[in-house]
Design a protein around this motif. Sequence first.
Motif, PDB file in Angstrom:
ATOM      1  N   LYS A 143     -36.336   1.822   0.613  1.00 52.12           N
ATOM      2  CA  LYS A 143     -35.252   2.737   0.295  1.00 52.12           C
ATOM      3  C   LYS A 143     -35.758   4.125  -0.045  1.00 52.12           C
ATOM      4  N   THR A 144     -36.996   4.221  -0.529  1.00 52.41           N
ATOM      5  CA  THR A 144     -37.580   5.514  -0.905  1.00 52.41           C
ATOM      6  C   THR A 144     -39.031   5.549  -0.442  1.00 52.41           C
ATOM      7  N   GLY A 145     -39.617   6.756  -0.491  1.00 53.71           N
ATOM      8  CA  GLY A 145     -41.032   6.872  -0.136  1.00 53.71           C
ATOM      9  C   GLY A 145     -41.919   6.140  -1.120  1.00 53.71           C
ATOM     10  N   ASP A 163     -50.124  -7.993   9.495  1.00 50.88           N
ATOM     11  CA  ASP A 163     -48.879  -7.763  10.229  1.00 50.88           C
ATOM     12  C   ASP A 163     -47.802  -7.191   9.297  1.00 50.88           C
ATOM     13  N   ALA A 164     -47.719  -7.700   8.056  1.00 51.31           N
ATOM     14  CA  ALA A 164     -46.744  -7.171   7.094  1.00 51.31           C
ATOM     15  C   ALA A 164     -47.092  -5.738   6.727  1.00 51.31           C
ATOM     16  N   VAL A 165     -48.425  -5.461   6.627  1.00 53.06           N
ATOM     17  CA  VAL A 165     -48.836  -4.093   6.317  1.00 53.06           C
ATOM     18  C   VAL A 165     -48.478  -3.172   7.477  1.00 53.06           C
ATOM     19  N   ARG A 166     -48.757  -3.585   8.703  1.00 54.53           N
ATOM     20  CA  ARG A 166     -48.510  -2.742   9.874  1.00 54.53           C
ATOM     21  C   ARG A 166     -47.026  -2.546  10.113  1.00 54.53           C
ATOM     22  N   ALA A 167     -46.179  -3.521   9.721  1.00 60.76           N
ATOM     23  CA  ALA A 167     -44.731  -3.396   9.897  1.00 60.76           C
ATOM     24  C   ALA A 167     -44.156  -2.315   8.990  1.00 60.76           C
ATOM     25  N   LEU A 168     -44.882  -1.938   7.931  1.00 64.88           N
ATOM     26  CA  LEU A 168     -44.419  -0.902   7.015  1.00 64.88           C
ATOM     27  C   LEU A 168     -44.933   0.477   7.389  1.00 64.88           C
ATOM     28  N   ALA A 169     -45.616   0.594   8.499  1.00 65.75           N
ATOM     29  CA  ALA A 169     -46.144   1.882   8.952  1.00 65.75           C
ATOM     30  C   ALA A 169     -45.335   2.380  10.141  1.00 65.75           C
ATOM     31  N   THR A 170     -45.356   3.666  10.374  1.00 67.14           N
ATOM     32  CA  THR A 170     -44.640   4.266  11.507  1.00 67.14           C
ATOM     33  C   THR A 170     -45.291   3.832  12.814  1.00 67.14           C
ATOM     34  N   PRO A 171     -44.537   3.846  13.935  1.00 66.87           N
ATOM     35  CA  PRO A 171     -45.122   3.426  15.213  1.00 66.87           C
ATOM     36  C   PRO A 171     -46.313   4.288  15.635  1.00 66.87           C
ATOM     37  N   ILE A 201     -45.484  14.678  -4.717  1.00 68.68           N
ATOM     38  CA  ILE A 201     -46.005  16.039  -4.606  1.00 68.68           C
ATOM     39  C   ILE A 201     -44.956  16.926  -3.960  1.00 68.68           C
ATOM     40  N   THR A 202     -44.537  16.595  -2.777  1.00 69.03           N
ATOM     41  CA  THR A 202     -43.442  17.249  -2.070  1.00 69.03           C
ATOM     42  C   THR A 202     -42.587  16.156  -1.445  1.00 69.03           C
ATOM     43  N   ALA A 203     -41.579  16.558  -0.669  1.00 70.59           N
ATOM     44  CA  ALA A 203     -40.697  15.574  -0.039  1.00 70.59           C
ATOM     45  C   ALA A 203     -41.498  14.694   0.916  1.00 70.59           C
ATOM     46  N   GLY A 204     -41.585  13.396   0.606  1.00 71.74           N
ATOM     47  CA  GLY A 204     -42.265  12.428   1.466  1.00 71.74           C
ATOM     48  C   GLY A 204     -43.753  12.356   1.256  1.00 71.74           C
ATOM     49  N   VAL A 205     -44.349  13.202   0.403  1.00 68.29           N
ATOM     50  CA  VAL A 205     -45.797  13.207   0.166  1.00 68.29           C
ATOM     51  C   VAL A 205     -46.040  12.853  -1.304  1.00 68.29           C
ATOM     52  N   TYR A 206     -46.964  11.902  -1.539  1.00 65.32           N
ATOM     53  CA  TYR A 206     -47.194  11.385  -2.882  1.00 65.32           C
ATOM     54  C   TYR A 206     -48.689  11.345  -3.197  1.00 65.32           C
ATOM     55  N   SER A 207     -48.971  11.574  -4.501  1.00 62.70           N
ATOM     56  CA  SER A 207     -50.321  11.384  -5.022  1.00 62.70           C
ATOM     57  C   SER A 207     -50.376   9.982  -5.601  1.00 62.70           C
ATOM     58  N   VAL A 208     -51.325   9.178  -5.101  1.00 62.74           N
ATOM     59  CA  VAL A 208     -51.373   7.770  -5.468  1.00 62.74           C
ATOM     60  C   VAL A 208     -52.737   7.464  -6.082  1.00 62.74           C
ATOM     61  N   VAL A 209     -52.726   6.690  -7.170  1.00 68.65           N
ATOM     62  CA  VAL A 209     -53.959   6.183  -7.787  1.00 68.65           C
ATOM     63  C   VAL A 209     -53.871   4.664  -7.727  1.00 68.65           C
ATOM     64  N   LEU A 210     -54.750   4.044  -6.902  1.00 65.91           N
ATOM     65  CA  LEU A 210     -54.763   2.598  -6.720  1.00 65.91           C
ATOM     66  C   LEU A 210     -55.858   1.999  -7.591  1.00 65.91           C
ATOM     67  N   THR A 227     -48.574   9.979   2.948  1.00 65.29           N
ATOM     68  CA  THR A 227     -47.394  10.647   3.519  1.00 65.29           C
ATOM     69  C   THR A 227     -46.452   9.584   4.072  1.00 65.29           C
ATOM     70  N   THR A 228     -45.191   9.717   3.755  1.00 61.10           N
ATOM     71  CA  THR A 228     -44.168   8.769   4.208  1.00 61.10           C
ATOM     72  C   THR A 228     -43.157   9.486   5.093  1.00 61.10           C
ATOM     73  N   LYS A 229     -42.371   8.711   5.860  1.00 62.24           N
ATOM     74  CA  LYS A 229     -41.399   9.286   6.782  1.00 62.24           C
ATOM     75  C   LYS A 229     -40.149   8.396   6.803  1.00 62.24           C
ATOM     76  N   ASN A 230     -38.995   9.066   6.871  1.00 64.47           N
ATOM     77  CA  ASN A 230     -37.708   8.349   6.926  1.00 64.47           C
ATOM     78  C   ASN A 230     -37.290   8.232   8.391  1.00 64.47           C
ATOM     79  N   ILE A 231     -37.133   7.005   8.886  1.00 59.63           N
ATOM     80  CA  ILE A 231     -36.703   6.745  10.254  1.00 59.63           C
ATOM     81  C   ILE A 231     -35.467   5.840  10.208  1.00 59.63           C
ATOM     82  N   ASP A 232     -34.343   6.407  10.675  1.00 55.10           N
ATOM     83  CA  ASP A 232     -33.072   5.665  10.720  1.00 55.10           C
ATOM     84  C   ASP A 232     -32.710   5.055   9.364  1.00 55.10           C
ATOM     85  N   GLY A 233     -32.930   5.820   8.309  1.00 52.92           N
ATOM     86  CA  GLY A 233     -32.512   5.382   6.974  1.00 52.92           C
ATOM     87  C   GLY A 233     -33.522   4.501   6.264  1.00 52.92           C
ATOM     88  N   ARG A 234     -34.678   4.209   6.885  1.00 53.56           N
ATOM     89  CA  ARG A 234     -35.711   3.410   6.227  1.00 53.56           C
ATOM     90  C   ARG A 234     -37.006   4.224   6.157  1.00 53.56           C
TER      91      ARG A 234
END
Length: 241
Positions: A143-145, A163-171, A201-210, A227-234
Amino acid sequence: MKSILSTKTTRHPAVIDTLGGAPAGIPQAARPATGSPKTSKAPKASEAPKPSRAPKAPRSPKGESPRRPYLLRCAAAVLLVAALLGWFLLRVFSGSDTSAPVVAQSDDVAPTSMPALAVTPPAVSTEPVADPSACRTDQGDQKTGAGVIAAFEHAYYITRSADAVRALATPDTSLPLAEKIQAGIDSVPVGTTHCVRITAITAGVYSVVLAEMRPGIAPEQYPQTITTKNIDGRWFVDSIS
């Protein structure tokens, strides 16, 4: 000597002449015109006098008797209608100020309507909002980045499925293929836990500490920019650097 027959004698005026003559002293006009004299019959002693009829009560003029009750009934009906109309108008104009009378009901009579109950609607349950400064270990969402980043790390460390990891990435993501991602997952010991802190950080871009906690080893932290991207509401992970 004169004959006795020719002798004229004088009669008493009350004596009636049997030959039709009028009594002396009675005028000739009083005699009957023709015929033999009729002698009036004396009333018989045996005949009793007939009783006289009682005088009838005076009758009222024609039509007066039935008309008077009709007029009285009409007047009573008009007065009744006028009284009802006055009462109705009084209730209409003063009805808002008067309360309706309460009618007592017996116990065996069912009420016509149920009393209104003061029902408080249940509070709408809302999904708890994750603290942006908290270190997340949940399975996330798309629902969100920030939600897709949490889902990405959960699929890597908990589900341990490339496969679950790759399904959450853009084509057209720059991430490696599923075979290479699975090799990296297999190199992590089973039982390893993680925690990810996500800051926008900005729209769709996040600073992450794992933070990665392997069994028997001190935790290690890996700073990342995702960096994240919204495609068709996801939302999808597009790149990790």
